[in-house]
Design a protein around this motif. Structure first.
Motif: not given
Length: 114
Positions: A52-56, A84-89, A107-114
Motif C-alpha cells: 500500500d506504501d508506494k515508496r516500498v 498483488q500490487y506488484s506487477k513483477s513481484g 498476502s493479498g486479496s486478488s488471487v490472479a495477481e498473486l
C-alpha cells in the motif's frame, strides 16, 4: 473490538520454520493482515511491510538491492501485505528467496495477481 483467532494461525505456525514462501489469499477485510501481524510479533527478527506504501513497492520493483538492504538483511522473516500490487513481484520474490535466507510470507486479496 476483540480479536477472533483463526484456525489458519495454527497451520501457518507449522510452516514458519520451513523454507518455502507462504501466500495467504482471501477477501478484503477478512483479517489476513491482523492475523499475520499477531504472529509476527512473536517472531524474532521479523519485519512487516505493505505494498500500500508506494515508496516500498517502487523500491521492491526498481531497486531490489536497496530493498534487500533495508528490509531483508538482518531479518529472518519478511511479511509483505498487499502483494498483488506488484506487477513483477513473482520474479523479484524468487530472486530474493533464492539469494537470501529469509522466510517470506505474502498476502493479498486478488488471487490472479498473486
Amino acid at each position: 473490538m476483540a480479536y477472533i483467532k483463526r484456525k489458519l494461525e495454527a497451520t501457518i505456525s507449522k510452516y514458519l520454520k520451513r523454507p518455502e514462501i507462504l501466500a495467504i489469499v482471501g477477501p478484503r477485510r477478512a483479517g489476513k493482515t491482523t492475523m499475520i501481524s499477531r504472529l509476527i510479533k512473536k517472531l524474532p527478527k521479523a519485519i512487516s511491510i505493505s505494498f500500500d506504501d508506494k515508496r516500498v513497492l517502487q523500491m521492491f520493483e526498481k531497486d531490489t538491492e536497496a530493498f534487500v538492504d533495508v528490509y531483508v538483511k538482518g531479518n529472518e522473516y519478511l511479511f509483505i501485505d498487499e502483494f498483488q500490487y506488484s506487477k513483477s513481484g513473482g520474479q523479484i520474490l524468487k530472486f530474493i528467496y533464492d539469494t537470501r535466507k529469509i522466510k517470506i510470507i505474502i498476502s493479498g486479496s486478488s488471487v490472479a495477481e498473486l
